[in-house]
Structures are given as C-alpha cells and as structure tokens.
Scaffold this motif. Structure first.
Motif, PDB file in Angstrom:
ATOM      1  N   ALA A 173       0.823  -1.210   0.000  1.00 42.22           N
ATOM      2  CA  ALA A 173       0.000   0.000   0.000  1.00 42.22           C
ATOM      3  C   ALA A 173       0.859   1.264   0.000  1.00 42.22           C
ATOM      4  N   ALA A 174       2.007   1.218   0.679  1.00 39.06           N
ATOM      5  CA  ALA A 174       2.857   2.404   0.789  1.00 39.06           C
ATOM      6  C   ALA A 174       3.497   2.785  -0.540  1.00 39.06           C
ATOM      7  N   ILE A 175       3.746   1.821  -1.409  1.00 35.07           N
ATOM      8  CA  ILE A 175       4.357   2.173  -2.695  1.00 35.07           C
ATOM      9  C   ILE A 175       3.301   2.487  -3.757  1.00 35.07           C
ATOM     10  N   ARG A 176       2.054   2.161  -3.483  1.00 37.55           N
ATOM     11  CA  ARG A 176       0.982   2.455  -4.438  1.00 37.55           C
ATOM     12  C   ARG A 176       0.224   3.736  -4.093  1.00 37.55           C
ATOM     13  N   ARG A 177       0.330   4.181  -2.864  1.00 39.32           N
ATOM     14  CA  ARG A 177      -0.366   5.409  -2.455  1.00 39.32           C
ATOM     15  C   ARG A 177       0.273   6.611  -3.134  1.00 39.32           C
ATOM     16  N   GLN A 178      -0.516   7.402  -3.844  1.00 35.17           N
ATOM     17  CA  GLN A 178      -0.005   8.540  -4.599  1.00 35.17           C
ATOM     18  C   GLN A 178       0.217   9.735  -3.663  1.00 35.17           C
ATOM     19  N   VAL A 179       1.388   9.803  -3.080  1.00 31.54           N
ATOM     20  CA  VAL A 179       1.745  10.894  -2.177  1.00 31.54           C
ATOM     21  C   VAL A 179       2.438  11.994  -2.980  1.00 31.54           C
ATOM     22  N   GLY A 180       1.831  13.179  -3.007  1.00 30.85           N
ATOM     23  CA  GLY A 180       2.439  14.302  -3.701  1.00 30.85           C
ATOM     24  C   GLY A 180       2.248  14.314  -5.204  1.00 30.85           C
ATOM     25  N   GLY A 181       1.533  13.336  -5.746  1.00 35.87           N
ATOM     26  CA  GLY A 181       1.316  13.280  -7.187  1.00 35.87           C
ATOM     27  C   GLY A 181       2.211  12.257  -7.872  1.00 35.87           C
ATOM     28  N   LYS A 182       1.935  12.021  -9.132  1.00 38.29           N
ATOM     29  CA  LYS A 182       2.617  10.956  -9.871  1.00 38.29           C
ATOM     30  C   LYS A 182       4.114  11.201 -10.006  1.00 38.29           C
ATOM     31  N   ALA A 183       4.509  12.432 -10.300  1.00 44.60           N
ATOM     32  CA  ALA A 183       5.935  12.727 -10.493  1.00 44.60           C
ATOM     33  C   ALA A 183       6.716  12.548  -9.197  1.00 44.60           C
ATOM     34  N   VAL A 184       6.156  13.043  -8.088  1.00 45.16           N
ATOM     35  CA  VAL A 184       6.811  12.900  -6.788  1.00 45.16           C
ATOM     36  C   VAL A 184       6.937  11.433  -6.423  1.00 45.16           C
ATOM     37  N   MET A 185       5.874  10.667  -6.707  1.00 44.05           N
ATOM     38  CA  MET A 185       5.880   9.257  -6.355  1.00 44.05           C
ATOM     39  C   MET A 185       6.887   8.472  -7.191  1.00 44.05           C
ATOM     40  N   LYS A 186       6.985   8.792  -8.464  1.00 40.85           N
ATOM     41  CA  LYS A 186       7.951   8.103  -9.321  1.00 40.85           C
ATOM     42  C   LYS A 186       9.378   8.377  -8.842  1.00 40.85           C
ATOM     43  N   GLU A 187       9.654   9.641  -8.496  1.00 43.46           N
ATOM     44  CA  GLU A 187      10.984   9.994  -7.980  1.00 43.46           C
ATOM     45  C   GLU A 187      11.263   9.249  -6.677  1.00 43.46           C
ATOM     46  N   GLN A 188      10.249   9.134  -5.824  1.00 38.91           N
ATOM     47  CA  GLN A 188      10.419   8.446  -4.547  1.00 38.91           C
ATOM     48  C   GLN A 188      10.733   6.963  -4.746  1.00 38.91           C
ATOM     49  N   LEU A 189      10.024   6.324  -5.630  1.00 42.90           N
ATOM     50  CA  LEU A 189      10.262   4.895  -5.860  1.00 42.90           C
ATOM     51  C   LEU A 189      11.621   4.657  -6.506  1.00 42.90           C
ATOM     52  N   THR A 190      12.037   5.551  -7.390  1.00 39.61           N
ATOM     53  CA  THR A 190      13.374   5.441  -7.981  1.00 39.61           C
ATOM     54  C   THR A 190      14.443   5.584  -6.901  1.00 39.61           C
ATOM     55  N   HIS A 191      14.223   6.522  -5.992  1.00 39.74           N
ATOM     56  CA  HIS A 191      15.152   6.722  -4.879  1.00 39.74           C
ATOM     57  C   HIS A 191      15.174   5.498  -3.970  1.00 39.74           C
ATOM     58  N   LEU A 192      14.016   4.939  -3.705  1.00 33.36           N
ATOM     59  CA  LEU A 192      13.925   3.751  -2.859  1.00 33.36           C
ATOM     60  C   LEU A 192      14.725   2.595  -3.451  1.00 33.36           C
ATOM     61  N   LEU A 193      14.625   2.403  -4.758  1.00 31.75           N
ATOM     62  CA  LEU A 193      15.392   1.351  -5.435  1.00 31.75           C
ATOM     63  C   LEU A 193      16.889   1.599  -5.302  1.00 31.75           C
ATOM     64  N   ARG A 272      11.801  -5.771  -8.068  1.00 32.24           N
ATOM     65  CA  ARG A 272      11.025  -5.881  -9.317  1.00 32.24           C
ATOM     66  C   ARG A 272       9.633  -5.298  -9.142  1.00 32.24           C
ATOM     67  N   LEU A 273       9.013  -5.539  -7.991  1.00 32.77           N
ATOM     68  CA  LEU A 273       7.667  -5.001  -7.744  1.00 32.77           C
ATOM     69  C   LEU A 273       7.721  -3.474  -7.653  1.00 32.77           C
ATOM     70  N   ILE A 274       8.714  -2.934  -6.954  1.00 35.20           N
ATOM     71  CA  ILE A 274       8.854  -1.470  -6.865  1.00 35.20           C
ATOM     72  C   ILE A 274       9.040  -0.874  -8.264  1.00 35.20           C
ATOM     73  N   GLN A 275       9.879  -1.511  -9.058  1.00 34.15           N
ATOM     74  CA  GLN A 275      10.121  -1.014 -10.412  1.00 34.15           C
ATOM     75  C   GLN A 275       8.858  -1.055 -11.256  1.00 34.15           C
ATOM     76  N   ARG A 276       8.097  -2.113 -11.124  1.00 32.46           N
ATOM     77  CA  ARG A 276       6.857  -2.256 -11.903  1.00 32.46           C
ATOM     78  C   ARG A 276       5.841  -1.192 -11.503  1.00 32.46           C
ATOM     79  N   VAL A 277       5.697  -0.951 -10.221  1.00 33.21           N
ATOM     80  CA  VAL A 277       4.751   0.069  -9.758  1.00 33.21           C
ATOM     81  C   VAL A 277       5.199   1.448 -10.215  1.00 33.21           C
ATOM     82  N   SER A 278       6.494   1.720 -10.209  1.00 33.89           N
ATOM     83  CA  SER A 278       6.997   3.044 -10.623  1.00 33.89           C
ATOM     84  C   SER A 278       6.755   3.304 -12.105  1.00 33.89           C
ATOM     85  N   GLU A 279       6.573   2.258 -12.894  1.00 32.04           N
ATOM     86  CA  GLU A 279       6.363   2.398 -14.334  1.00 32.04           C
ATOM     87  C   GLU A 279       4.894   2.434 -14.711  1.00 32.04           C
ATOM     88  N   GLU A 280       4.014   2.157 -13.753  1.00 34.51           N
ATOM     89  CA  GLU A 280       2.573   2.116 -14.054  1.00 34.51           C
ATOM     90  C   GLU A 280       2.000   3.518 -14.231  1.00 34.51           C
TER      91      GLU A 280
END
Length: 280
Positions: A173-193, A272-280
């Motif tokens: 749920a924490a990686i799918r919740r759109q915090v701050g919008g799509k761009a912020v979330m994509k940057e966050q998941l990339t950073h997490l990886l 792999r799951l984080i990467q997949r969610v970041s690309e959705e």
C-alpha cells in the motif's frame, strides 16, 4: 560504531541494576550503604537522568565489582551527557521527536515496518513535504519545512563510515499510495530502489497477496542498540508516537518483525515489484 552519550547512560543503568541483583541487594539496602534514597537509586538504574560518577564508584565497590568493571562504569558515568545536533535548532521540536533523534543517533540497526508511507530515512524531500502537509494540517508552511529539514538531516546517518543497518519491510500500500502526485511518487520509488542497493539498507515488500499478517495494527520501528537490553520500540500514533522498552514489548515487536520479514518478498522480487509500480 561509536557509542553515543545516551547509549552510555542506558548501558550504565542496566549494568548497575545487574550488579545490584547479583549482589543480592534490594534498592533500599543498596541505597542505604551509599547514602541514597530508594527513589534516587532507582533513577540511577533507569536509562535517563543525570548521575554522579563518585556515587557510581561507591555502588560498584558495594556490589563487589572488579576494578575493571568499576572503572568502566565510572567512565560511562563521566561521559553520559546528552548532546546532539538537533539541540541547537532555533525552532523547538516535539519531545517524541527529540527522543527519536537521540536514540537514532546511536543505533546499530533499525527494523522498520511501514504500512502507510515509505520510512522517513528513505524519503525524498518532495515526498516528505507531501507527507507532512497531509499529516500536520494545522501547521504553517514554515513549520512543515522545519520538520522536513530535520528529516533530511536524520538521513545523514546513512552516510557515516559505519552506518547502522536499516532493514525495512514495506507494505505494498505504501508504494501504491499517490503521495504528492505521480511525479513525486515516481521519484520516490526510484530513490527507494537506489537506496536498496546500498549494503547497509535492506528493503522488502509485503504484497497484498499475503493477506493478513503479524502487524496489521500499524507501523513501528525497532531501534536496536549495541546490546539487546538497550533496544527500544517506537510505534507511530496520531498524537506523536509511543516508545516501549519493557522486555515483553520488545520480544513481541522483534517477533512481529521476524514474521513480517519471512512473509515479505525477497530482495530481488521486492525490487522488481517497486520497479513495476513506478512504471505504471
């Protein structure tokens, strides 16, 4: 890792209690021998508050401690003064945050279970800003920036020569919740990886498919000290959070984290799951 002032104070209290119990003395009996009240000696054996090294020396002698042990505890007493970078901040911080910073400055490992947001140590600044704006609805923008500045400063412990090991089990749920919008979330998941690739950072995802699990009640952190009896659990609450250090509480949360880690995906599958969610 160097042992900090708060850890030294906590270690001193635990050692004094252990020595007294080994000597077969009650608090009243031991206190009477060195001219302390039961309440004062009890404070010496807790893990906070000031101590006087001559009193520690006297206690060690009454307990029959060896010269090496006595000298080591006297040094702990002399060095047990709490100081930290956050104490020089112009703006005040909540007391729970003050304790968290004090403990975190001296941990050897942190076990995080995160069900709502990415753990603070792994957050980007835009993501952290969005979290604080949502969580602290009545705070001014200046206050939000102050708290985010502290969070970013906390992350510097990951850059130490000998950083603590940060082990995170993060709910899907924490990686799918759109915090701050799509761009912020994509940057966050990339950073997490990127952070997960560091040798002292471990990230596991707990997928929805696992269903019910050991910590459905909420997020928590086990702050691990140099010895197990110095561990502290932090449970996040709307009012600011609760710290726990009683043995049954510690055992419960250590076991919960162990179960969560066992239920979660392995490191490669998590990435792999984080990467997949970041690309959705």
């Amino acid at each position: 890792m160097a042992v900090g002032p708060t850890t030294r104070r906590r270690q001193l209290g635990a050692d004094l209690r252990r020595l007294r119990e080994q000597a077969g003395l009650t608090l009243e009996e031991a206190g009477a021998r060195v001219g302390l009240s039961k309440a004062t000696l009890s404070r010496y054996e807790t893990k906070e508050g000031p101590v006087k090294w001559p009193t520690v020396d006297a206690l060690c002698r009454e307990y029959g401690a060896s010269d090496d042990v006595r000298q080591a505890l006297v040094e702990l007493a002399k060095a047990a003064k709490v100081q930290g970078w956050w104490r020089s901040l112009a703006d005040q911080i909540p007391e729970s945050m003050n304790l968290m910073l004090t403990l975190e400055d001296e941990v050897v490992r942190e076990d995080h279970y995160a069900c709502m947001y990415i753990p603070g140590l792994l957050q980007t600044r835009p993501y952290a800003e969005a979290v604080h704006r949502a969580s602290e609805m009545q705070c001014s923008e200046r206050e939000v920036q102050h708290m985010v500045d502290i969070r970013m400063k906390r992350q510097e412990l990951l850059e130490r020569d000998e950083p603590p090991h940060i082990w995170c089990v993060i709910d899907e749920a924490a990686i799918r919740r759109q915090v701050g919008g799509k761009a912020v979330m994509k940057e966050q998941l990339t950073h997490l990886l990127a952070m997960a690739e560091r040798p002292h950072v471990t990230v596991q995802l707990l997928p929805f498919a696992k269903g019910a699990h050991a910590a459905a009640v909420g997020s928590f952190v086990v702050l691990r000290g140099p010895a197990p009896d110095l561990d502290v659990v932090y449970v996040d609450l709307l009012s600011g959070g609760v710290f726990m250090e009683k043995k049954p509480e510690l055992e419960r949360y250590r076991l919960a984290f162990q179960y969560l880690s066992a239920q979660a995906l392995d490191f490669e599958s998590s990435a792999r799951l984080i990467q997949r969610v970041s690309e959705e």
